[in-house]
Design an enzyme around this catalytic site. Structure first.
Site, mmCIF file in Angstrom:
data_model
loop_
_atom_site.group_PDB
_atom_site.id
_atom_site.type_symbol
_atom_site.label_atom_id
_atom_site.label_comp_id
_atom_site.label_asym_id
_atom_site.label_seq_id
_atom_site.Cartn_x
_atom_site.Cartn_y
_atom_site.Cartn_z
ATOM 1 C CB ALA A 173 50.523 22.077 46.956
ATOM 2 N N GLY A 174 49.209 24.521 44.911
ATOM 3 C CA GLY A 174 49.666 25.641 44.080
ATOM 4 C C GLY A 174 50.971 25.336 43.379
ATOM 5 N N PRO A 198 52.904 17.622 46.602
ATOM 6 C CG PRO A 198 53.101 19.370 48.126
ATOM 7 C CD PRO A 198 53.891 18.553 47.142
ATOM 8 C CG MET A 199 47.503 15.985 45.135
ATOM 9 S SD MET A 199 46.711 14.465 45.582
ATOM 10 C CE MET A 199 47.487 14.084 47.119
ATOM 11 C CG ASP A 201 49.179 26.222 36.015
ATOM 12 O OD1 ASP A 201 49.334 27.360 35.517
ATOM 13 O OD2 ASP A 201 48.850 26.027 37.197
ATOM 14 N N GLY A 240 50.946 20.103 40.492
ATOM 15 C CA GLY A 240 51.212 18.659 40.461
ATOM 16 C C GLY A 240 50.313 17.927 39.463
ATOM 17 N N GLY A 241 49.021 18.176 39.517
ATOM 18 C CA GLY A 241 48.073 17.516 38.608
ATOM 19 C C GLY A 241 48.337 17.900 37.160
ATOM 20 C CE LYS A 283 52.028 26.716 38.956
ATOM 21 N NZ LYS A 283 51.498 27.254 40.181
HETATM 22 O O1 C5P Z 1 42.858 26.005 34.063
HETATM 23 P P1 C5P Z 1 42.687 25.383 35.407
HETATM 24 O O2 C5P Z 1 41.763 24.194 35.370
HETATM 25 O O3 C5P Z 1 43.961 25.095 36.110
HETATM 26 O O4 C5P Z 1 41.947 26.458 36.302
HETATM 27 C C1 C5P Z 1 41.361 26.154 37.538
HETATM 28 C C2 C5P Z 1 40.423 27.285 37.940
HETATM 29 O O5 C5P Z 1 41.166 28.458 38.230
HETATM 30 C C3 C5P Z 1 39.447 27.710 36.864
HETATM 31 O O6 C5P Z 1 38.278 26.946 36.928
HETATM 32 C C4 C5P Z 1 39.185 29.151 37.220
HETATM 33 O O7 C5P Z 1 38.246 29.226 38.274
HETATM 34 C C5 C5P Z 1 40.505 29.622 37.765
HETATM 35 N N1 C5P Z 1 41.361 30.291 36.762
HETATM 36 C C6 C5P Z 1 41.018 31.551 36.316
HETATM 37 N N2 C5P Z 1 41.809 32.170 35.378
HETATM 38 C C7 C5P Z 1 42.925 31.555 34.912
HETATM 39 C C8 C5P Z 1 43.297 30.278 35.356
HETATM 40 C C9 C5P Z 1 42.485 29.666 36.289
HETATM 41 O O8 C5P Z 1 40.008 32.135 36.746
HETATM 42 N N3 C5P Z 1 43.664 32.197 34.005
#
Ligand code: C5P
Length: 313
Positions: free
Chosen positions: A102-103, A99-100, A141, A106-107, A11
């Site tokens: 990467a925003g 790619p990892m 995500d 992927g994971g 995405k």
């Molecule tokens: O949910 P996910 O594991 O992808 O989030 C990774 C990190 O991104 C979280 O540990 C948090 O630090 C940050 N995050 C956040 N607020 C969100 C989504 C992610 O602060 N709504």
């Protein structure tokens, strides 16, 4: 042996606005998420022994509990212990193209594919929203990666509303190999630098929400010029000053007149939108010519209407 192969699309974020803090420690967000055709292939199989076995064609990908796909299988075993006892363990093959660090989720998309694949393999008959509720336990995500397309994501990112599909557009992605950005670092740094601007009162929250109306309206009208102008990502404010190479990609893309350019998620991928494949290829070639660094990876792909889906061959 039962086996299912799934396509797990990446995405991009057309919009990422940080509204404020949440009681659970995460951030309250307003995002527009968009699936793209760049995808991994995830195969799940039943195993005669009672454990989880992950293999991946990319050596840098962990194959233990730190991999979200592994945790997705663990979650399903915990949620459905009797079915697990009947079917045995789970083997997961990850064929990585996304790619990892990467925003590009992927994971999360791999984890989404594992949930969908196990649902099929174990004949669970879960609905999409039940799968998304499970996905939300794994990461913000993951629910989007299950349904995909173009969506408004609020809350942590797990509350989704489908938007008009934008699948006619092409996208050029640029990322330096071995330049990951940590998502927790990006959010923590944002909180440290901009915490005082977080919305606290309902009035402040409404004022922040109002900012997102322009891109939602542009998407509803398929107004590509406006979409390009309204692309936004609050995390650029912390990532670009820290990572000169991401800033460079952002500046270079802007020179080649795309519809718009923006960093995706917490980076380090920067994307540029284009109305035709030929223009997207021209932008990619111009980037390559201007930045002759072998560490720079470039892709041309298309926006997509689909989240995780079965592979056809
Ligand atoms: O949910 P996910 O594991 O992808 O989030 C990774 C990190 O991104 C979280 O540990 C948090 O630090 C940050 N995050 C956040 N607020 C969100 C989504 C992610 O602060 N709504």
């Amino acid at each position: 042996m039962r086996s299912y192969s799934l396509i797990a699309p990446a995405k991009i974020n057309l919009y990422l606005q940080i509204v404020g803090d949440r009681p659970d420690g995460f951030h309250e967000l307003i995002m527009v998420l968009q699936s793209i055709e760049l995808a991994d292939r995830v195969t799940v199989r039943s195993r005669s022994v009672d454990d989880i076995w992950v293999q991946c064609d990319h050596p840098a990908v962990p194959v233990d509990q730190t991999n979200l796909a592994y945790r997705a299988a663990e979650l399903m075993m915990r949620e459905f212990p009797e079915v697990y006892a009947r079917f045995g363990g789970i083997e997961i093959d990850l064929h990585k193209r996304i790619p990892m660090g990467a925003g590009l989720a992927g994971g999360s998309s791999n984890a989404a594919a594992v949930l969908v694949g196990i649902d099929l393999m174990w004949n669970l008959g879960l609905t999409q929203s039940e799968l998304q509720d499970l996905g939300a336990k794994l990461g913000s995500d993951v629910p989007f990666c299950i349904s995909g397309g173009t969506a408004l994501a609020t809350g942590r990112g797990e509350n989704l509303a489908a938007l008009t599909s934008l699948d006619h557009l092409y996208v050029v992605l640029a990322k330096y190999r071995d330049l990951p950005v940590s998502t927790p670092w990006a959010y923590q740094t944002y909180r440290r630098n901009f915490g005082e601007t977080y919305a606290k009162t309902s009035q402040e929250i409404e004022a922040k929400k109002a900012r997102s109306r322009a891109i939602l309206s542009a998407i509803a009208h398929h107004d590509y010029t406006q979409i390009g102008q309204q692309l936004h990502n609050d995390l650029e404010k912390v990532v670009l000053p820290e990572f000169a190479k991401v800033q460079q990609l952002r500046d270079q893309f802007a020179r080649f007149n795309p519809i718009g350019t923006m960093m995706s998620g917490s980076g380090s991928t920067v994307f540029a939108l284009s109305e035709s494949r030929s223009q997207a290829e021209a932008i990619k070639n111009a980037m390559r010519a201007n930045i002759p660094d072998p560490e720079l990876e470039l892709w041309v792909t298309k926006l997509s209407q689909r989240g995780v889906h079965l592979a056809t061959h």
